[in-house]
Structure formats: structure tokens, C-alpha cells
Design an enzyme around this catalytic site. Sequence first.
Site, PDB file in Angstrom:
ATOM      1  CG  HIS A 365      -1.949  -1.018   1.243  1.00  0.00           C
ATOM      2  ND1 HIS A 365      -3.239  -0.806   0.785  1.00  0.00           N
ATOM      3  CD2 HIS A 365      -1.902  -2.297   1.652  1.00  0.00           C
ATOM      4  CE1 HIS A 365      -3.935  -1.925   0.940  1.00  0.00           C
ATOM      5  NE2 HIS A 365      -3.151  -2.849   1.462  1.00  0.00           N
ATOM      6  CE  LYS A 568      -6.250  13.940   0.225  1.00  0.00           C
ATOM      7  NZ  LYS A 568      -6.411  12.689  -0.443  1.00  0.00           N
ATOM      8  NE  ARG A 569      -2.702  10.307   9.890  1.00  0.00           N
ATOM      9  CZ  ARG A 569      -2.383   9.479  10.883  1.00  0.00           C
ATOM     10  NH1 ARG A 569      -3.274   8.595  11.305  1.00  0.00           N
ATOM     11  NH2 ARG A 569      -1.205   9.546  11.465  1.00  0.00           N
ATOM     12  CE  LYS A 574      -2.145  10.811   2.900  1.00  0.00           C
ATOM     13  NZ  LYS A 574      -2.851   9.921   1.951  1.00  0.00           N
ATOM     14  CB  THR A 676     -10.099   4.986  -0.599  1.00  0.00           C
ATOM     15  OG1 THR A 676      -9.534   5.369   0.661  1.00  0.00           O
ATOM     16  CG2 THR A 676      -9.431   3.715  -1.083  1.00  0.00           C
ATOM     17  CE  LYS A 680     -13.835   6.058   1.578  1.00  0.00           C
ATOM     18  NZ  LYS A 680     -12.815   6.157   2.625  1.00  0.00           N
TER      19      LYS A 680
END
Length: 880
Positions: A365, A568-569, A574, A676, A680
Amino acid sequence: MTDKSKDDELLREAQHIAQMTRHYVIANFAHTLEEATDLEVYQALSAAVREKVMMHWTATQQSWAKARTKRLYYFSIEWLPGRFLANNVFNLASMDLITAVLAILKRQPQQIISQEEEAALGNGGLGRLASCYLDALATHKYPAIGYGLRYQFGIFKQQIRYGNQLETCDDWLITEQAWGRQNDLHSQYVKFNGELITNLNDLGEEIYSVRNSDLVRATAFEFPIVGYCKEDYSAVLSLRLFSTANSPTNFRLQDFNAGKLDSASELRLLTDVLYPSDLTITGRKLRLYQEFLLASAGVKDLVREYRLLHGDDLKLLSDWVVIHINDTHPALAIPELIRCLMKNEKISWDQAIDITLMCFRYTNHTVLRESLEEWPSEMIQNHFPVHARIIERLNQTFCDSIRKKTQSEEMVRRMTIITSDKKVKMAHLAAAYSQYVNGVAQIHSDILKRDLFADFAALYPNRFLNVTNGVTPRRFVAIANPQLSQFITKLLGSDDWIHNLSLWEGLKPFIHDRAVLAQLMEIKHSNKQDLIQFIHEERERKEGMPIPRERISDEFFDGNALFDVQIKRFHEYKRQMLKCLHLVMLYFEIKENPSTERIRRVALFAGKAAPSYYIAKCVIRLIFMLARKVKNDPIVSRFLRIIFVENYNVTHAMRIVPAADVSDQISTAGYEASGTGCMKLAMNGALTIGTRDGANIEMEEEVKRIAGPEFWPFGFGASADQIHALEKSGDYDPIHIVEQHPLIAKAMHALLSGEFAENEIEHQTLLDLHDNLLKGAYSSKADRYFVLQDLPSYYETQKQVEKLYQDKEKWAQYSLCNILSMGKFSSDRSVKEYADKVWQIRPCPLDPMVITKIDEEFQSSNVCNVPLSAQETFLKKHVS
Ligand code: 26W
């Protein structure tokens, strides 16, 4: 069935469950319904629903035992299932049922449902993916079991105080558990520490055991995972989580009596805390203990189950068992299985290896180097001498086979499981002994083959596959966004999409239907207002006093603005920082041109930073400073607001996702394995502003293929290949970009000058962020994740966002086109692909004979089963 008879049945069912709830309130809490607290009603209602779940659970387990099918054992160190009650009721029956029950009981559904503490036993993507997969496996009736750990404290609760992230204990077990219950049938004893003993088995081969070890009891707790099924019985899977907390055997009384309190409790505390980082491991020994506990207890449990169903000949194990390891954290299951196979069996080393290879599958992952697990072999040796010895032999066997295949010592050196400096590379262990290895999006699987596993892929080309991630449309559309769901069901004339999301393509005829588009916008607006109301209530609860509603409405422009969300984290890759710099640029732009016509925008962030991740925490503080500056500025605040929603979790995701207009998926290309959240958000109608990374690429392909090229308008930034080239050449100079763009220079200068800071600490935070981008203070290189490289194109693309949002109808059309193209990203598609390509398992329907028997047995002993006439009397009395 006609609508009328459906309604009658629903009412009857609601009546029955309401009555059971009253029964449990008095039987379990010594309260009448009138005096019961919301928590007691939640508990009693859960107990009532649980009865039905238990019937389905029994039917599932009996049917599958009878059919003797192959089973999947899914090992994951993290699980993020979210709240259970509403999900279970929805999957068994419908949301209307819970509403009807609580109307009969005169309670507010949200009040009751929110009594449940969510089981937050994971950090992020990895754990939530596992839960989405279990939901899909149950829905499609695949025989499967999830294994994990029942941490006493899940991921920390996050509070933001003056921009600081405060971490507090997640005490989710503080109230009695309605769903996860102890099941001693599955508890196991696991051995830690001790000295290695070598013996020979019947075949004259070495087998290993330990003496003087610590025996640890892994107590099993089980959650029922209810599949979605309206026609007949739902399949119910087990999520089996091990805990060492409350077993007295895990307490060292001798140590306690000698005053060594820490050592006395050491084994009882193994499952106390989830490691709050998805980047690196800090508390190393305990983490290794946890990984071993999961691996060993899980393997022992599945071997026990196998013997029960198929007898003692473990040579046939891979005919009936497939073991999936969700990343490398459970990889010690490999040597554990070898140990079990060789112990007391006439199984040779070579046979044990063959069986193991046939049983295991491994998903990677992450490509972040710092996230790849390596354990010092000395540490494994000290605590798990048998497994250390088996890993050594596994490495020997593996290296010998490479030597034979390639005659290259260089290949052996690169592929070895144990490195020359005595580290065990868990990814190599997993890849060497799994039949299939997969990444989680096409680009990620390609990068794995090119990079991390290049040698493995060259030698074992058929081992490497891709299965792109997916998310469950039950929780994240049908339950989280009831208005959109009902609307889609109405347009399609059926709710079959809930378990077959590719049917969404059938929405295509509506993309020019103005009434449909108008309704879609209305739903989005209403979801935004629901989110505002939710945040309002959360703040009131936190502050313990009423807050004027206008205050919060004003903060969000009452839902009449563009909601641009990044949830998100917090990680440098990111790039929440990219969005922050854009907001700084917007701030100056608005300030300098106050009279320009422009849209109003709410920038919403949510996410946790690992407690020891300094730079990530600096970004959170920057968001706090920007939000304050913008809010207090009379001009800028007319157009822009910045919101941070604290303590992002599954429950919050279910609130934020339906309200989003824009979804920020802006990682440095090549770094986000899949993502992910992107799926959503798009399923709920948000348009993605995104880099060509992870699953964004496939979402783009799907939107372009199904709806048309123009409907993916906000792609931006350098591609993975371009980033790769920049990294390789070493030519990247962020200062050069700053010099070329005056507005970017201004934004960077604002960090230096401390314009957004109100004290020294805040100013220091800004300086550290500035230096991280331009000097490389905290990571090896300046702007390691190419924030400034992509900022100009992000800025330009956001201009396009604003332009499109001015035409609401056109926006709605784009939104619909994105929704209807998301069929591929259902976890149903992912698990079917895994089942066919990776696991080789098939769905197994429930056996009608088993169902009849269980029904009869249950009905004859059902204490709350009242004859119909009595129900009707009750109805007349209580339902107005
Ligand atoms: C060693 C500490 C540690 C703990 C967890 C390292 C790495 C992890 C996980 C593998 C990180 C993770 O959650 N990865 C995310 O997995 C998602 C599900 O596949 C992907 O969608 C995300 O892109 C990926 O970051």
C-alpha cells in the site's frame, strides 16, 4: 410486493423491534423507556437488532461449514469499520426501519445513533480499505474472515488548540460494547520470548520449539459484518480481533510481588494502543509484539478451523484456505504457518514452503521508503527465536533459488530477505513467499514492478498484479447521502445500484435534463446545510453551551458557497501545503482587487498528523493562522472562509463527503498509492482537482470514457514521470519558481515576514515551513515533494474551478457526469477481481434448509414474539 404491503411489513417489523427494545431497556438497565437515557436506548436497540443479526450470522456460518468451501482469511493490523448500528440496520432492512422504530419509541434517530463510539482501530486508508472489503465480501456472500487487534485505545482523538494538535486518548471501550463481543472459542495462546530448541521430525528434518517462553492469551472479540441483502438472508462475516487486555494469564504475579510493576503488566498491555503513525514506527518492540500476536493468533485460529472442517491433513491446506496480508504488518504469519505445518506433521521443509506459497497473498500500500518495514534480525531473534530461525532458513532457500535461476550474486544481494547489516526486509519476505503480490492502483502496481520489486517482477512475472481499490457505496452513498440515493433510485427506477454500481451509467440520459440538474444542486445545497448543522452541534457539545446558529452559518456562507475540501491524513506528500499556499495567494488577490466579481469559497480541511510529525503539525498551525486572518479581514471574509474540522474519522467523512463540491487530490505524482477518499467524494458529486496520481488516473479514464473528455476538467501538475525525471536529474530549484511568479513570491514572503502570526511561536512555524520549501530544513532536500513546482498550475486550475462554478447548471452537469462514471470504484468490483484473480474463491449462497431450521428454532424460543393482534393493539396505542 405492493408498496402498501411493504409499508405494512416495515411497520410490523418496526413494532417488533421497538417492543424488543423496551424489553431490553428494562431487562438490562432496570429502567422503563421513559426514564432510559439515549445511551440505554442505543444499547437496547442494538441488542434487539443484534438478535436478527445473530440469526443471519448462525445461518451463514452453518451454511458455509456445510458447503465446505474455500475461505479467505484477511489479516490487517488496522480496521476502521465506523459505527455499526445504522449500517447493520440498513444492510439488513432499510434506514426507514430505524426511523420507524425510534418514532414509536419517541426518540431522535441522530441522538441515538450518535451514542455509538466508532471503533477507530486504524490510521487511515489501509484500515478503511479493509473494512470496505469486508462489507463487499459479506454483500456478495464470499466466505471470509477478518483478523486484527482490538486496541484498547484506537487512533488518538484530535483537538486543535490555538493551532496546536492535541492528542487525547480514544476511550471507545468506555461504554458496554453492543457489537464486538468476546468469543472464547477463538481465543488462542501465543508464545513470546524463550530459548530455541531444535528437534528432528519423523522425516528427519529440523523442527523448532521454545522453552521458558511467556505464554500470552490472545482473547478473541468478534464483530458481525452484515452484508447488504434485501431479498433473503444477509451473509454475516466475522471480524475477529485479538486482545491481551483482560486475561489474568497475561499478568506476571511473581514480578508484581517483587515490585516490578512494569514488567508484571507488560503482556497485558500489548494491545493497549494503536500506533498512531502510517509513516514510521517509533515504539519498536511493542509494535513487533503486536504484529507477532496478530500473525500467530490468526494462523493458529485458522489452522484450528481447518482441522475442524477438513481433518488433520494440513497438506491440503491451500485447497481450502487463502491468507491475505494487508501490507507487511502481518507478514510473520508466513514463518508462523511454516512452524505449524512442520510441527507434529509428516510435512517436509520443501512441502511446507510449497503449501505456504500456495496460501499467501500480499498487497502493498505504499512506495514511501520510510514506510517499508525492516526489523533488526536480532530483535526477532530475541523475542521470537523460532521464527527468527525459520526466517533465516526461508532466506537461505530463497537466495539459493535465485542463485540457481540467475547465477548472479548481485541479484542475491538485492533480493535477499535478510540484509548484510542484519535487517529483515518484510516486503521481501512477503513477496518471496506469496503466490500473488498486488498494488492498489494501476500506476502504483506499475511503479512497484519498475522500482521496489523490479528484480522480483523480472524473475516471477506472473506473481505481480494490480487490483485497483474501491469503496463501499452502502456506507458512503446510500447511508451517508440519503437524498442523493433516493434521487438516483428514482431516476434509475431501481435501487439495484446499491450492490451493482456499474448501473450508474444508466444516468447518462439525464445529463441534459435541466430539472434533474436543478434537483442535484438542491441536494448538494441541503447536504451543505446538514454539514453546517452537524458542525454547529459538535461545537455546542464541545463547548457545553448554546452557540448562536447565525455564527456558524455565517462562517460557511450558509452553504451558498463552493465547498472545496481536502480530507485525509496530514503528510508532506499529500501536499496540504499546496492548498495553503493557494489560499495565501487568493487572500492577496482578493485584498488587492476587492471589487472584482468572484465566487465565494469555503476551504475545508480535516485530518490528523502523526504525533511526532513536526512539519505536518506546522501545516495544521498554518491553516489555523490563515483561517483567523481571513475571518478577521472585512474584505477577504466576504469571499473566502477556511475551516478545520477536528478529529477526522469515518463518522465525519460521512458528513463532509456529501457536502463537497470540489475534492482536492493533489499528492505529488507517484507517491499516493491509490487514495480512496477521492472515490467517495466523486461518488457524491464532487469534482476532482487532482494530479495524475494513484486512482485519480483511472477515475479520469472512466469519466472520459463514459461521459466524455470535457467532464474531467481539473487535472493539473507534473506527471509521475516528470517528477521522477526531476528527482533523478537533481535539477529542481524551487527558488527559481518563486522568482518567476510575483504572487507566489508574495505568498512565500508572507511566511517569512510573519504576516499571519500573532506570536513568536507562530512566526517560527511559518519560518520552518518556508525553509522546508526553500532550504530543505526538515527533509533532505528543499521542497522534496515539489509543492512549488505544481503551484502555478494548481493556481490556474483553481481559476477554471471558479469559472465553471459561476454556471451552476453546467457545474451540476459535470457533477452528474462524474457520479455516473464511478461504477468501477465500488469495493464490490475490487473484491470480485480479488476473488477471481488473486484468491480463487467463489460466493457461497446461504442454505435454505439451514435458514428454515434456524428460523424455526429462533421463533419457538423468541421471548418478544407476540401474536399479531397484540401488535395491532400496541400500534393503535403508540403510533399516531
Ligand atoms: C510502518 C508504519 C506504517 C503503517 C501503515 C506504514 C504504512 C502504513 C500503510 C500501508 C499506509 C497506508 O494507509 N497507505 C494507504 O493505503 C490506502 C489503501 O490502499 C491507499 O489508498 C493510500 O494511497 C495509501 O497511502
